[in-house]
Write an enzyme that holds these catalytic residues in place. Structure first.
Site: not given
Length: 644
Positions: A120, A204, A239, A296
């Site tokens: 990420k 973040e 999440h 993927r």
């Protein structure tokens, strides 16, 4: 450029994705190879394969994450190619390199692309360079708590901790205040290490009321790349996505094009090949922020297949063989609307904790136009604590969103699961909710409508027990003589020679036991949705499927003595950390033990202040649901010498 021809395909995964990949492979005439752990020897994906190979072990680290065993299995089976599915090693660059070094074909992007976008942090740096807006955050190499504390203060709380090496909600924590940061960071790092073998994190800004919109991209080995529209995956718990649909409601043609072109630009910059998904956060003003890329095939790819009439696994196989993309961007279809729900073995009433057990009852909805079920289990299978708890996916397509929604509701009504707690009733409430029907979507949907979505089924009233008892008697084969239909014993309302016209039935449901007197009459009874499975009657009541069993009241009385003051395991799993010792004083809410099940951590906290009297578990130990882990004595009992 690969020009190899694939005749045998090994799927390095399990569950519904392994079954789904093999379905297309078989349709293309390929021989399919399944790998399985020791406890998955009789799992559905292993049963459906042409060839099955035992990896041994139980935990992923001992089976599905063993690169050496997977390569060996491919060689032993004669497979030329390996499909990684999703999760496990699907975004592991080392796995991709090992496959290439072994002279095999990896049905995924080059290892260099996984390196660039699988992390990420690296992906965000790449997108920043490409000019795509990013959510404010820290994506650096330093991983100490002080670095994250400083970054979080600069970003501003609440913040979101995320594992750099993976997704699916593993290693992800929302932190509302500075005091919770250190504990949340340690827990997220452990989850990330367990799930992905990499504990590195990023942090973040936690964007309020965002929509999760992602772009499906595909690239071939000839430099061609396109996007196959988008999906809205905003409805999530822990999440992790629960409901996905395509196309995203309310997106303009211009916004779809802008997001699609940004995604294509990003993957072309890294020489991407195969299927991938670029994920964005979309705010109410129509501004989008890059979140991450999954290198993927995604769990939710069936909704894209439904609106394009394309088989994305077939595309993966053909592109891996060196074939070009079969269509151009202008030829990408967008027909109708599709919605998918994920059926999980979990307990929505207990913070969606994973559930384990045997699927004593498992009935899928009937097939038909606009109806699809991708599942990885069958009746009688066991749901273990070692793997993701998803049982399967229900996908409905319609000419428009409302038609798809109503079709999906009908499919959910035809689905029965017993023996293991699931989110089936919860999914019905989500899809049937007026706000969902109105496409009022964002990642806070479940929390915002928690009162309606998480409502308890309510107390089982007398009407329930009467209905259950009557159905139990009516479906009890031992009470009916079947060899002579003219016998008075062939009917439950037959001749009794002075015996009572009532029958006493001892029933148990949800831990509550009742003795119910049933009138043994011939009157007609309105039959609710119910299925008798052996000694259990599954009866739908107030939207929930209740499991009703007969019990022996004498044995029940003998087993009524229970240990008090003990904290028990809420699920099957392993003990990750024990934070206290016998004799320790603890405050209410203190974390005492951390458990892990299905790659997620669960903290067991003190319900009240007290002193740890005894410990019955140790770190690394496997425990069963209901096992007593710790005995806690409250201060009041101590002050009175334990008398009462």
């Amino acid at each position: 450029m690969s020009k190899q021809h694939i005749t045998t395909l090994l799927v390095a995964n399990r569950g519904e994705i392994a079954c789904r990949v093999m379905r297309t492979a078989k349709a293309m005439g390929l021989t399919t190879v399944a790998v399985h752990s020791a406890i998955d020897a009789n799992a559905r994906h292993a049963r459906e394969a042409d060839i099955r190979i035992d990896l041994g072990g139980a935990k992923p680290a001992d089976s599905y994450l063993r690169v050496d065993k997977l390569i060996e299995a491919a060689r032993a089976s004669g497979a030329q190619a390996i499909h990684p599915g999703y999760g496990f090693l699907s975004e592991n660059a080392g796995f991709a390199r090992a496959i290439e070094a072994a002279g095999l074909i990896f049905l995924g992007p080059p290892a260099s692309a996984i390196d660039a976008m699988g992390s990420k942090s690296a992906a965000k740096a790449l997108m920043e360079k490409a000019g795509v807006p990013l959510v404010p955050g820290y994506h650096g190499d330093a991983q100490d708590v002080e670095t994250f504390r400083t970054a979080s203060e600069q970003i501003g709380y609440p913040v979101l901790l995320k594992a750099t090496a993976g997704g699916g909600g593993k290693g992800m924590k929302v932190v509302e205040r500075e005091a919770d940061l250190a504990e949340a960071l340690q827990s997220a790092q452990r989850e990330a290490q367990s799930a992905f073998g990499d504990s590195r994190m990023l942090v973040e800004k936690y964007v309020l009321k965002p929509r999760h919109v992602e772009i499906q991209v595909f690239a071939d080995q000839h430099g061609n790349c396109l996007y196959l529209n988008e999906r809205d995956c905003s409805i999530q718990r822990r999440h992790q996505k629960v409901v996905e649909e395509a196309p995203a409601p309310g997106l303009s043609v211009e916004l779809r094009r802008a997001m699609g072109e940004a995604a294509v630009k990003a993957v072309q910059a890294i020489g991407y090949v195969g299927a991938g998904t670029v994920e964005f956060l979309l705010d109410a003003r129509g501004e989008f922020f890059f979140m991450e890329m999954n290198t993927r095939l995604q769990v939710e790819h069936p909704v894209t297949e439904a609106i394009t009439s394309l088989d994305l696994v077939a595309w993966q196989i053909r592109i891996a063989q060196g074939e070009p993309l079969p269509i151009t961007q202008d030829q990408v279809p967008l027909n109708g609307h599709a919605i998918e729900v994920r059926l999980y073995a979990e307990d929505p009433d207990n913070d969606f904790l994973p559930a384990t057990g045997t699927l004593d009852l498992y009935r899928e909805p009937s097939a038909g136009s606009g109806r699809r079920v991708d599942s990885g289990v069958a009746e009688g299978d066991t749901v273990s604590p070692f793997y993701d708890p998803m049982l399967g996916k229900l996908i409905a397509w319609g000419e428009n969103r409302e038609e798809a929604r109503l079709r999906l509701l009908a499919m959910l009504d035809e689905t029965y699961v017993g023996g293991v707690r699931t989110n089936l009733a919860f999914l019905r409430r989500v899809i049937g909710h007026p706000a969902f029907a109105a496409a009022e979507l964002d990642t806070g949907f479940i929390l915002r409508h928690e009162t309606e979505l998480m409502r308890k089924p309510g107390e089982l009233d007398e009407a329930f027990w009467q209905r259950a008892a009557k159905l139990f008697v009516e479906t009890e084969p031992a009470l009916v003589r079947s060899d002579d239909l003219h016998s008075p014993w062939a009917k439950r309302n037959g001749l009794r020679f002075g015996m009572s016209a009532q029958i006493s039935v001892h029933l148990m449901c949800n831990g509550e036991s009742r003795t119910v007197r049933v009138e043994n009459s011939a009157e007609a009874v309105h039959r609710p949705k119910a299925i008798r499975q052996g000694r259990t009657l599954y009866l739908e009541w107030n939207g929930e499927l209740q499991a009703v069993t007969a019990f022996d009241p004498i044995a029940e009385a003998e087993a009524s003595h229970q240990q008090h003051g003990g904290l028990t395991a809420p699920m099957n799993g392993s003990i990750v950390r024990v934070l206290v010792e016998a004799g320790h004083s603890v405050e209410a809410g203190s974390v005492l033990i951390v458990m892990e099940a299905m790659k997620m951590e669960h903290s067991i906290r003190a319900a009240q202040a007290g002193v740890v009297k005894s410990l019955f578990c140790a770190e690394g130990e496997l425990v069963s649901e209901g096992a007593v882990l710790l005995e806690l004595e409250d201060h009041e009992a101590l002050s009175t010498g334990g008398q009462g």
